[in-house]
Structure formats: C-alpha cells, structure tokens
Enzyme design. Structure first.
Site, PDB file in Angstrom:
ATOM      1  N   GLU A  63       0.823  -1.213   0.000  1.00 39.56           N
ATOM      2  CA  GLU A  63       0.000   0.000   0.000  1.00 39.56           C
ATOM      3  C   GLU A  63       0.859   1.266   0.000  1.00 39.56           C
ATOM      4  O   GLU A  63       1.939   1.291   0.604  1.00 39.56           O
ATOM      5  CB  GLU A  63      -0.870   0.019   1.268  1.00 39.56           C
ATOM      6  CG  GLU A  63      -1.831  -1.140   1.322  1.00 39.56           C
ATOM      7  CD  GLU A  63      -2.421  -1.380   2.710  1.00 39.56           C
ATOM      8  OE1 GLU A  63      -3.551  -1.885   2.775  1.00 39.56           O
ATOM      9  OE2 GLU A  63      -1.754  -1.090   3.712  1.00 39.56           O
ATOM     10  N   ASP A 234      -7.847  -5.115   8.685  1.00 42.66           N
ATOM     11  CA  ASP A 234      -7.415  -3.871   8.036  1.00 42.66           C
ATOM     12  C   ASP A 234      -7.239  -4.037   6.541  1.00 42.66           C
ATOM     13  O   ASP A 234      -6.449  -3.328   5.920  1.00 42.66           O
ATOM     14  CB  ASP A 234      -6.126  -3.342   8.685  1.00 42.66           C
ATOM     15  CG  ASP A 234      -4.956  -4.312   8.540  1.00 42.66           C
ATOM     16  OD1 ASP A 234      -5.170  -5.449   8.082  1.00 42.66           O
ATOM     17  OD2 ASP A 234      -3.826  -3.921   8.872  1.00 42.66           O
TER      18      ASP A 234
END
Ligand code: NAD
Length: 347
Positions: A63, A234
């Site tokens: 990410e 998450d």
C-alpha cells in the site's frame, strides 16, 4: 562533486530510529506521537485525504498512503503479509517520506517499520483515552505478535492501563510478549484462551494477522461497557469482530471511505452509522455517552497518522546524530544543466 546541503535529505535508518527511540524513551515517544496525531486529527479538514492505494495479491497487500496539509506532504510504503512470519519475515514493514509542498523537495526519508508500530499503538491509546470506560485499568491483548508490546506500553503510558492479559493461538508468541513486557511495570497474565484473556478487561484489543474473515471476538464474549480496539482487520477479506458485536456497539473510525472497504465494518451495510474519531477529539461529536455502551475503534491505519509520525521524527532529529545526510536529489550548479552534470561526472 559534492552535493550542496539543500540537496541532502536526512535519512533515518532502522538503527538510528532505535537509537532515537531509546534517546527519547519509548513511553515519552508514544506520548509525543499521540499528541502530534491528536493535533493533526483536530485539523482534519485541512488535509488532502484519499483511501490508501492498495495492490492486493493472494498472500498480502502493498500500500501507498499519501496526504498533505498544504505545507507538507507525506507518504508511507507499507506491506501486510500474514504468511511472512512462517518464513522468518515480518507481516508488516514500511518506510516513508516527508516533503516540502513549496519546492517539492523531500525533507525526510525514514524507516517506518518501528515507527508504524509506535504510531499504531499511540493512535489506539489516544482513542482509548477518549472512549474507554472511566477508570479502565485492564486490557485483553489478543494476538501477541510484532505490534502487541507497543500496544500494551502505549495503553499504559497514555490510557491508564496497569494490567494486560495476553492470548495468542501460538503460545510462543505469548511467551515472547510476556518476556518483553517484563520490567515495564505492567502486570502481565498469560492466558490459554481468548475467553480467559477478556475476563475482567475493560479494553479488548484484537491484533491478529490472518487473511480471512476470522472471528476473534464472538458475540457472547463481549459484555456491556467495554471498549474494543480492533487493529488486525485492516484489509478486504480480513476481519476479527463478529458482526453482531458491531451491531450492538457504537463504531468509531478514522476515514470512512477507507474503513468501509478495509475495516471490520466491511461486514456491515454501507450506510451503517459510524463516527469519525477526529470529530470526537475536536469536540464536534460525542464519544462514550454511557457506562453500558460498547465503543468500538475499527482501526485500519490512516495516512494522517503516518504524516504526524513523520513530522514528529523530523522535529526530533535536528541537532542529533540519529540520521545520515543522503545524496538523494541531483543538484546541478545550473538547474537546467542536468546533462552537463552527468557529463562532468565521467571519471
Ligand atoms: P504478527 O504476524 O507479528 O502477529 C500476529 C499474531 O496473531 C501472531 O502471533 C499470530 O499467532 C496471532 N494470531 C493469528 N490468528 C489468531 C487468532 N485467531 N487468535 C489469537 N491470535 C492469533 O502481526 P503484527 O505485525 O502484530 O500485526 C497484527 C495485525 O495488525 C496485522 O493484521 C496487521 O495488518 C495489523 N496492523 C494494523 C495496523 C492499523 O493501523 N490498524 C497497523 C499495523 C498492523
């Protein structure tokens, strides 16, 4: 040819980060980070915000997490690979950069694996300070991996926790966590089930890593009045909390467009009400309103927390030996003569 000072970027290696943390003190640094994060959350509306840019694979995710307050820009590169520990690698590693919006020049490059653990823990404890029931002293720590000691020490430093009750499916992880917490002043109880860990706890932290719709807390395990600090859910397809608990509690999130996709609330309809935690911190929305209420922080980690952590490190390294000046930016004498600079570098 020597680069000029303005082209040298301070670089904080893992070794320097560890020296900086010890120089400041772990608890002091957690408190400092929580203050920086709270200050930035209180000016939330100023920031450029976007859900992180995630590249998913079967085994994990990579990410990029960018944000800017108009004067300073920051981003973090971070991965999440739960299967890594089986190969002796970490689940989460990261590095990040801060830049001056006016020139676009980077002003800090740093390791962020240690810093992410600290900022995640500081965020959890800052939120628990706002939402946990009054007088909370005991936390169940479910998932005793890399983040767990940081979570425990931050809750001690910031949210008044004095006792942690540990549980992990791997007893070796619990033994490691208990040993590392020795000497912190925390009372530590190693448990053999999640049910045992939550006995008498007012704060329930779930921090497990499994790329699955896991149920770490089932509905019947959670009574009235607790605060749940859900860290590990998450990523799409990765959750920890039974949907029935989410239906019974009041949910607080960082940035809804990201949390609806990545958090435990991915299990709920898109219009299920949630409160943005910055609004509670800024006095614009209520936090805990009754002793019986279940509050749930559905944490996924948001770019502003990393921005705050980067700012904190930038402000603390000045005048210390805890960084290398890095020759990262080309610096020709005539800014338009980049080719000439290359040409003159022939040996
Ligand atoms: P880790 O792999 O070091 O530790 C995870 C631990 O969970 C392991 O010890 C494992 O044995 C345990 N576990 C797995 N399934 C379990 C279960 N059902 N019950 C009890 N224990 C179980 O990972 P980490 O670095 O500590 O990270 C933990 C999680 O937190 C990860 O999912 C990571 O993505 C997430 N995380 C979230 C944030 C955030 O801001 N919300 C930040 C960093 C990490």
């Amino acid at each position: 040819m020597q680069p000029s000072d303005k082209a040298l970027v301070p670089f904080v290696s893992v070794d320097h980060m560890m020296q900086l943390i010890h120089h400041i003190g772990v608890q002091n640094m957690l408190r400092g980070l929580a203050d920086y994060i709270e200050d930035d959350f209180k000016r939330w509306e100023l920031f450029d915000k976007t859900p992180r840019v995630a590249s998913h694979s079967a085994e994990g995710v990579i990410e990029l997490m960018p944000t800017s307050d108009g004067e300073t820009y920051g981003f973090k590169y971070v991965n999440g690979h739960p299967k890594n520990t089986a190969d002796g690698l970490q689940t989460v590693t990261a590095f990040g950069l801060l830049a001056d919006v006016n020139t676009g020049y980077p002003v800090l490059l740093t390791e962020m694996t240690m810093l992410t653990a600290l900022r995640t823990a500081a965020t959890s404890a800052m939120v628990a300070r706002a939402l946990a029931p009054k007088g909370a002293t005991t936390m169940a720590m479910i998932g005793n991996g890399a983040q767990s000691e940081f979570q425990s020490v931050a809750m001690q430093a910031i949210a008044g926790v004095t006792h942690v009750r540990l549980y992990d499916t791997d007893p070796a992880a619990t033994a490691k966590c208990a040993a590392n917490l020795n000497g912190t002043g925390l009372q530590v109880t190693a448990c053999t089930t999640a049910e045992e860990a939550i006995e008498g706890a007012q704060i329930l932290t779930t921090c497990t890593a499994d790329k699955a719709y896991a149920t770490i807390l089932t509905d019947n395990m959670v009574g009235e009045g607790v605060h749940i600090n859900a860290i590990g859910g998450d990523c799409p397809g990765k959750t920890e909390i039974a949907p029935a608990i989410l239906q019974r509690g009041d949910i607080f999130v960082e940035y809804p467009p990201q949390t609806r996709v990545e958090g435990d609330i991915q299990q709920l309809p898109d219009d299920h009400p949630v409160t943005e935690i910055w609004q509670v911190l800024a006095g614009k929305a209520p936090g805990r309103t009754s002793a019986k209420q279940i509050t749930i922080f559905d944490s996924v980690g948001f770019a502003i927390e990393d921005f705050s952590a980067l700012r904190y490190v930038r402000d603390r390294i000045d005048g210390t030996p805890y960084f290398h000046p890095l020759d990262l930016l080309a610096d020709p004498d005539d800014p338009r003569d980049l080719f000439g600079m290359l040409h003159r570098a022939i040996v």
